[in-house]
Design a protein around this motif. Sequence first.
Motif, PDB file in Angstrom:
ATOM      1  N   ALA A  21      50.744  46.541  39.764  1.00 43.20           N
ATOM      2  CA  ALA A  21      49.314  46.845  39.327  1.00 43.20           C
ATOM      3  C   ALA A  21      48.797  46.028  39.409  1.00 43.20           C
ATOM      4  O   ALA A  21      49.714  45.635  37.515  1.00 43.20           O
ATOM      5  N   GLN A  22      47.603  45.173  39.765  1.00 43.45           N
ATOM      6  CA  GLN A  22      47.159  43.891  38.500  1.00 43.45           C
ATOM      7  C   GLN A  22      45.668  43.209  38.947  1.00 43.45           C
ATOM      8  O   GLN A  22      45.683  43.719  40.546  1.00 43.45           O
ATOM      9  N   ASP A  23      44.978  43.267  38.402  1.00 42.11           N
ATOM     10  CA  ASP A  23      44.071  41.986  38.874  1.00 42.11           C
ATOM     11  C   ASP A  23      44.171  40.978  39.532  1.00 42.11           C
ATOM     12  O   ASP A  23      45.637  40.087  39.098  1.00 42.11           O
ATOM     13  N   VAL A  24      44.037  40.465  40.523  1.00 41.85           N
ATOM     14  CA  VAL A  24      44.303  39.126  41.428  1.00 41.85           C
ATOM     15  C   VAL A  24      42.516  38.363  41.861  1.00 41.85           C
ATOM     16  O   VAL A  24      42.051  38.863  42.610  1.00 41.85           O
ATOM     17  N   SER A  25      41.894  37.288  41.439  1.00 45.39           N
ATOM     18  CA  SER A  25      41.352  36.153  41.727  1.00 45.39           C
ATOM     19  C   SER A  25      41.546  35.171  42.466  1.00 45.39           C
ATOM     20  O   SER A  25      42.122  34.880  42.605  1.00 45.39           O
ATOM     21  N   VAL A  26      40.187  34.785  43.217  1.00 44.37           N
ATOM     22  CA  VAL A  26      39.968  34.268  44.133  1.00 44.37           C
ATOM     23  C   VAL A  26      38.386  33.551  43.957  1.00 44.37           C
ATOM     24  O   VAL A  26      37.611  33.545  44.224  1.00 44.37           O
ATOM     25  N   ALA A  27      38.739  31.793  43.416  1.00 41.63           N
ATOM     26  CA  ALA A  27      38.069  31.195  43.754  1.00 41.63           C
ATOM     27  C   ALA A  27      38.215  29.938  44.623  1.00 41.63           C
ATOM     28  O   ALA A  27      39.117  29.249  44.303  1.00 41.63           O
ATOM     29  N   ASP A  28      37.015  29.253  45.285  1.00 45.76           N
ATOM     30  CA  ASP A  28      36.910  27.928  45.910  1.00 45.76           C
ATOM     31  C   ASP A  28      38.286  28.020  47.338  1.00 45.76           C
ATOM     32  O   ASP A  28      39.192  27.074  46.754  1.00 45.76           O
ATOM     33  N   GLY A  29      38.905  29.051  47.669  1.00 46.37           N
ATOM     34  CA  GLY A  29      39.684  28.751  48.732  1.00 46.37           C
ATOM     35  C   GLY A  29      41.226  29.290  47.659  1.00 46.37           C
ATOM     36  O   GLY A  29      42.048  29.304  48.384  1.00 46.37           O
ATOM     37  N   LEU A  30      41.419  29.474  46.496  1.00 44.29           N
ATOM     38  CA  LEU A  30      42.747  29.397  45.308  1.00 44.29           C
ATOM     39  C   LEU A  30      43.006  31.148  44.777  1.00 44.29           C
ATOM     40  O   LEU A  30      41.527  30.869  44.407  1.00 44.29           O
ATOM     41  N   ILE A  31      43.811  30.835  44.404  1.00 43.57           N
ATOM     42  CA  ILE A  31      43.940  32.240  43.747  1.00 43.57           C
ATOM     43  C   ILE A  31      44.367  31.738  42.345  1.00 43.57           C
ATOM     44  O   ILE A  31      44.796  30.097  42.153  1.00 43.57           O
ATOM     45  N   VAL A  32      43.306  32.149  41.639  1.00 44.47           N
ATOM     46  CA  VAL A  32      42.877  31.654  40.314  1.00 44.47           C
ATOM     47  C   VAL A  32      43.408  32.134  38.771  1.00 44.47           C
ATOM     48  O   VAL A  32      43.599  33.920  39.762  1.00 44.47           O
TER      49      VAL A  32
END
Length: 382
Positions: A21-32
């Motif tokens: 279980a974890q958070d996944v962040s996405v910005a500008d088409g990439l995983i960040v």
Amino acid sequence: MTKQSWIFAGAQVIGPDGVAAQDVSVADGLIVDQAEGRRVDLSGWTLAPGIVDVHGDGFERHVAVRRGALTAMENGLIAVEAELAANGITTAVLAQFFSWEGGMRGPEFAEKLVDAWLVAAPQVSTDLRLQLRLETNLIDRFDEALALIDRAGIGYVVFNDHLPHDRLAQGRKPPRLTGQALKSGRSPEAHLALMQRLHAQVDKVPAALAEMAEKLLARGVRLGSHDDGSAEDRAEGRALGAKVSEFPESIEAAAAARDHDEVVVMGAPNIVRGASHAGNVSAREIVRLGLCDALASDYHYPSPRYAALSLVEEGICDLASAWRLLSEGPARALGLEDRGVIASGKRADLVIFDAATGRVGATIAGGEITYLTHPLARRFLA
């Protein structure tokens, strides 16, 4: 245009080190690592790298539904993209024949598919790529194949040999001759005559094929062989520079590829069925022995994710290992280092699915939503 930023929270994430279980962040088409974006609660769902389909011809039923019925083939490819997205596929290699077999497998159809792909691929977010399946005995049309590869920038070519050499050498008619002839648009007599002519020049094939392989490698094209039956078959492909073994028919052939650090691709439908429909080695056994690097949809786009879940259910491997056969393994097979795993800096190619049923709730390709459905859609739209 700036792409949507997301924070996906609460999911079971298939990461490089397993499922957690974890958070996944996405910005500008990439995983960040972090993003200032819309937070979506994915509790109860599994978040995985998008599926990289290294070989599939399920597109055929969309672009050639009936002979002559679909003239705007690009519309069929748009429908293909929708099906791919609904099945969690974010990168898809469309495997198109360039073969004496004619019909949908003929050079003329390949030209039409390239025309349609050039129109459709830029319109969609799913990464649509082309593979040319080159029949090794069609040596008098290799120049046409090379021109097509150059025109479309095709980066992956696989060598096939579908001539029934044993039957032809014995002077016997091949099985299913009439049905295959009708699909090609030829009479049975003309189809048999063509096969006999191609078989008669079989001694010229090795030199012509070696020359063709050399030209392709000089262009940076990735090469593979199809249906290796033995270690000797794999050695012949290796000599040509073909480092991918698609659907080897025996443990011996798969092991020979692995011994030389070559890529082994098996069919996901074979996993789902529990056996090859052609009576070859079971893909489950190849996976069990640790000889498989990637699973491909082959002819059925839903099969990859169900194959992964089947491997888990059978106790052959855990979910993270099974999913690597759908994402990281195929990405490496294609030389795509920017995708296949959920890690900072990689393309935001993601699939959100119910691990209990295999049903896809959402697919994201390059940070863009390509598929979203009930009941998960409520969480995105709330």
